[in-house]
Design a protein around this motif. Structure first.
Motif, PDB file in Angstrom:
ATOM      1  N   TYR A  58      34.647  33.816  37.453  1.00  0.00           N
ATOM      2  CA  TYR A  58      35.755  33.087  38.053  1.00  0.00           C
ATOM      3  C   TYR A  58      35.893  31.724  37.405  1.00  0.00           C
ATOM      4  O   TYR A  58      34.929  31.051  37.098  1.00  0.00           O
ATOM      5  N   GLY A  60      39.466  28.905  36.000  1.00  0.00           N
ATOM      6  CA  GLY A  60      40.896  28.634  36.086  1.00  0.00           C
ATOM      7  C   GLY A  60      41.163  27.197  36.470  1.00  0.00           C
ATOM      8  O   GLY A  60      40.258  26.414  36.740  1.00  0.00           O
ATOM      9  N   SER A  64      46.183  28.500  38.303  1.00  0.00           N
ATOM     10  CA  SER A  64      45.465  29.633  38.896  1.00  0.00           C
ATOM     11  C   SER A  64      45.282  29.438  40.393  1.00  0.00           C
ATOM     12  O   SER A  64      45.383  30.397  41.166  1.00  0.00           O
ATOM     13  N   PHE A 114      43.566  35.536  39.966  1.00  0.00           N
ATOM     14  CA  PHE A 114      44.087  34.682  38.897  1.00  0.00           C
ATOM     15  C   PHE A 114      43.009  33.728  38.420  1.00  0.00           C
ATOM     16  O   PHE A 114      42.362  33.054  39.201  1.00  0.00           O
ATOM     17  N   GLY A 115      42.797  33.696  37.139  1.00  0.00           N
ATOM     18  CA  GLY A 115      41.748  32.866  36.546  1.00  0.00           C
ATOM     19  C   GLY A 115      40.430  33.591  36.418  1.00  0.00           C
ATOM     20  O   GLY A 115      39.494  33.082  35.817  1.00  0.00           O
TER      21      GLY A 115
END
Length: 119
Positions: A58, A60, A64, A114-115
């Motif tokens: 993980y 971002g 993100s 996202f990211g």
């Protein structure tokens, strides 16, 4: 061990799950606005086919974070709850614990896709 786990996963539902994510990604990518969501569906498909031995990293930035907040409200929570519930059911037996852990991995990715990078 991850090869055996991936083979069992693929035969016992990973193929159907991955194909459904691919179909959803293709449908989302029809519109320009849906392309980012479609790309996340493709990320889920890759993990749904063969989750054993893969890691989600993980990261971002601000974009993100904003995309994850929108994703969380629209579809992240139901996906995560569904995968977590299946993971709990799998963990009832000792044999199902590795499969349950993979469902928990997918549930976490469903919350913040996202990211995240699947390696």
């Amino acid at each position: 061990m991850s090869i055996l786990g991936n083979i069992l996963w693929f035969v016992c539902g990973g193929l159907l799950s991955g194909l459904s994510w691919l179909a959803a990604g293709c449908l989302w990518c029809i519109t320009i606005i849906g392309i980012p969501i479609g790309l996340q569906c493709f990320k889920f498909a890759g993990l749904a086919f063969f989750p054993f031995g893969r890691e989600v990293v993980y990261g971002g930035g601000t974009v993100s974070l904003i995309a994850n907040i929108i994703w969380l409200i629209v579809s992240g929570i139901p996906m995560a709850v569904g995968n977590a519930a299946i993971g709990v059911v799998c963990c009832i037996t000792i044999i199902g614990i590795p499969f349950g852990r993979q469902f928990f991995k997918i549930a976490k990715l469903a919350l913040l896709p996202f990211g995240a990078v699947v390696r």
